[in-house]
Design a protein around this motif. Structure first.
Motif, PDB file in Angstrom:
ATOM      1  N   MET A   1       1.431 -12.258 -23.296  1.00 28.29           N
ATOM      2  CA  MET A   1       2.458 -11.247 -23.461  1.00 28.29           C
ATOM      3  C   MET A   1       2.075 -10.361 -24.634  1.00 28.29           C
ATOM      4  SD  MET A   1       6.509 -11.712 -24.155  1.00 28.29           S
ATOM      5  CE  MET A   1       6.611 -11.789 -25.915  1.00 28.29           C
ATOM      6  N   SER A   2       2.291  -9.065 -24.474  1.00 26.55           N
ATOM      7  CA  SER A   2       2.055  -8.157 -25.591  1.00 26.55           C
ATOM      8  C   SER A   2       3.207  -7.178 -25.688  1.00 26.55           C
ATOM      9  CB  SER A   2       0.726  -7.425 -25.427  1.00 26.55           C
ATOM     10  OG  SER A   2       0.869  -6.207 -24.774  1.00 26.55           O
ATOM     11  N   VAL A   3       3.513  -6.822 -26.911  1.00 24.88           N
ATOM     12  CA  VAL A   3       4.570  -5.858 -27.186  1.00 24.88           C
ATOM     13  C   VAL A   3       3.970  -4.786 -28.070  1.00 24.88           C
ATOM     14  CG1 VAL A   3       6.819  -5.521 -28.277  1.00 24.88           C
ATOM     15  CG2 VAL A   3       6.352  -7.635 -27.039  1.00 24.88           C
ATOM     16  N   SER A   4       4.261  -3.526 -27.767  1.00 24.70           N
ATOM     17  CA  SER A   4       3.760  -2.430 -28.593  1.00 24.70           C
ATOM     18  C   SER A   4       4.858  -1.395 -28.795  1.00 24.70           C
ATOM     19  CB  SER A   4       2.534  -1.781 -27.940  1.00 24.70           C
ATOM     20  OG  SER A   4       2.879  -1.217 -26.699  1.00 24.70           O
ATOM     21  N   ILE A   5       4.628  -0.516 -29.728  1.00 25.41           N
ATOM     22  CA  ILE A   5       5.598   0.540 -29.998  1.00 25.41           C
ATOM     23  C   ILE A   5       5.509   1.591 -28.901  1.00 25.41           C
ATOM     24  CG2 ILE A   5       6.196   2.415 -31.567  1.00 25.41           C
ATOM     25  CD1 ILE A   5       5.240   0.608 -33.845  1.00 25.41           C
ATOM     26  N   SER A   6       6.655   1.951 -28.368  1.00 22.16           N
ATOM     27  CA  SER A   6       6.739   3.000 -27.361  1.00 22.16           C
ATOM     28  C   SER A   6       7.220   4.296 -27.991  1.00 22.16           C
ATOM     29  CB  SER A   6       7.699   2.565 -26.255  1.00 22.16           C
ATOM     30  OG  SER A   6       7.976   3.636 -25.391  1.00 22.16           O
ATOM     31  N   ALA A   7       8.328   4.220 -28.738  1.00 21.15           N
ATOM     32  CA  ALA A   7       8.896   5.432 -29.327  1.00 21.15           C
ATOM     33  C   ALA A   7       9.596   5.105 -30.637  1.00 21.15           C
ATOM     34  CB  ALA A   7       9.885   6.080 -28.365  1.00 21.15           C
ATOM     35  N   VAL A   8       9.549   6.054 -31.528  1.00 26.80           N
ATOM     36  CA  VAL A   8      10.277   6.001 -32.792  1.00 26.80           C
ATOM     37  C   VAL A   8      11.163   7.235 -32.819  1.00 26.80           C
ATOM     38  CG1 VAL A   8      10.072   6.098 -35.299  1.00 26.80           C
ATOM     39  CG2 VAL A   8       8.421   4.772 -33.959  1.00 26.80           C
ATOM     40  N   HIS A   9      12.445   7.052 -33.084  1.00 27.88           N
ATOM     41  CA  HIS A   9      13.381   8.173 -33.105  1.00 27.88           C
ATOM     42  C   HIS A   9      13.585   8.649 -34.535  1.00 27.88           C
ATOM     43  CE1 HIS A   9      14.810   8.085 -28.890  1.00 27.88           C
ATOM     44  NE2 HIS A   9      14.238   6.910 -28.967  1.00 27.88           N
ATOM     45  N   VAL A  10      13.527   9.964 -34.709  1.00 27.65           N
ATOM     46  CA  VAL A  10      13.736  10.589 -36.008  1.00 27.65           C
ATOM     47  C   VAL A  10      14.818  11.644 -35.842  1.00 27.65           C
ATOM     48  CG1 VAL A  10      12.677  11.936 -37.857  1.00 27.65           C
ATOM     49  CG2 VAL A  10      11.343  10.172 -36.687  1.00 27.65           C
ATOM     50  N   VAL A  11      15.855  11.557 -36.655  1.00 28.08           N
ATOM     51  CA  VAL A  11      16.963  12.498 -36.583  1.00 28.08           C
ATOM     52  C   VAL A  11      16.625  13.713 -37.432  1.00 28.08           C
ATOM     53  CG1 VAL A  11      19.414  12.834 -37.058  1.00 28.08           C
ATOM     54  CG2 VAL A  11      18.599  10.632 -36.201  1.00 28.08           C
ATOM     55  N   VAL A  12      16.788  14.902 -36.842  1.00 24.77           N
ATOM     56  CA  VAL A  12      16.493  16.165 -37.535  1.00 24.77           C
ATOM     57  C   VAL A  12      17.601  17.169 -37.239  1.00 24.77           C
ATOM     58  CG1 VAL A  12      13.998  15.775 -37.485  1.00 24.77           C
ATOM     59  CG2 VAL A  12      15.061  17.074 -35.646  1.00 24.77           C
ATOM     60  N   ASP A  13      17.882  18.022 -38.189  1.00 27.86           N
ATOM     61  CA  ASP A  13      18.934  19.012 -37.967  1.00 27.86           C
ATOM     62  C   ASP A  13      18.403  20.346 -37.472  1.00 27.86           C
ATOM     63  OD1 ASP A  13      17.714  19.586 -40.370  1.00 27.86           O
ATOM     64  OD2 ASP A  13      19.555  19.537 -41.546  1.00 27.86           O
TER      65      ASP A  13
END
Length: 135
Positions: A1-13
């Motif tokens: 089994m492997s897990v990796s980063i798919s998305a990182v959310h960044v809040v911007v105005d």
């Protein structure tokens, strides 16, 4: 089994200012833009890593009015956490960031005792962005 980063959310105005920072300073490519409910989500990927996405979204996008106001207040105070990245040429990234209007330099390139050399910036929305280069 492997897990990796798919998305990182960044809040911007201001999505346009944020796109300019992450694209022009950090070299990410715009992969997708979605308009929904009067807001726009923008997805970017680092060069050579299309499977990893940085998703820029507005504080009020997809949230209740009260939650949107709370997130916007935290964003205005610079209190939404940080994004940690790695670069193969930290000095080049620092030079581009120092010359870009939307980037605030918090820390110039510094050798850290835990074994990396890094910089710290604030994106146009005030989010802390730390970028390291392994020694």
């Amino acid at each position: 089994m492997s897990v990796s980063i798919s998305a990182v959310h960044v809040v911007v105005d201001d999505p346009d200012a944020a796109v300019a920072f992450y694209r022009d300073v950090l070299g990410m490519a715009v992969e997708n833009q979605v308009d929904q409910g009067g807001f726009r989500w923008v997805t970017l990927s680092p060069p050579g890593q299309p499977g990893i996405q940085l998703v820029l979204s507005h504080p009020r996008a997809g949230r209740s009015e009260a939650d949107g106001e709370a997130v916007a207040a935290l964003l205005a105070k610079g209190e939404l956490g940080s994004v940690n990245l790695r670069a193969d040429d930290l000095d080049a990234v620092f030079e581009r960031a120092a010359a870009h209007e939307g980037a605030e330099v918090v820390q110039e390139p510094t050798d850290q005792f835990w074994g990396v050399r890094d910089i710290a910036l604030r994106d146009p929305a005030g989010n802390l962005v730390r970028i390291e280069q392994a020694r």
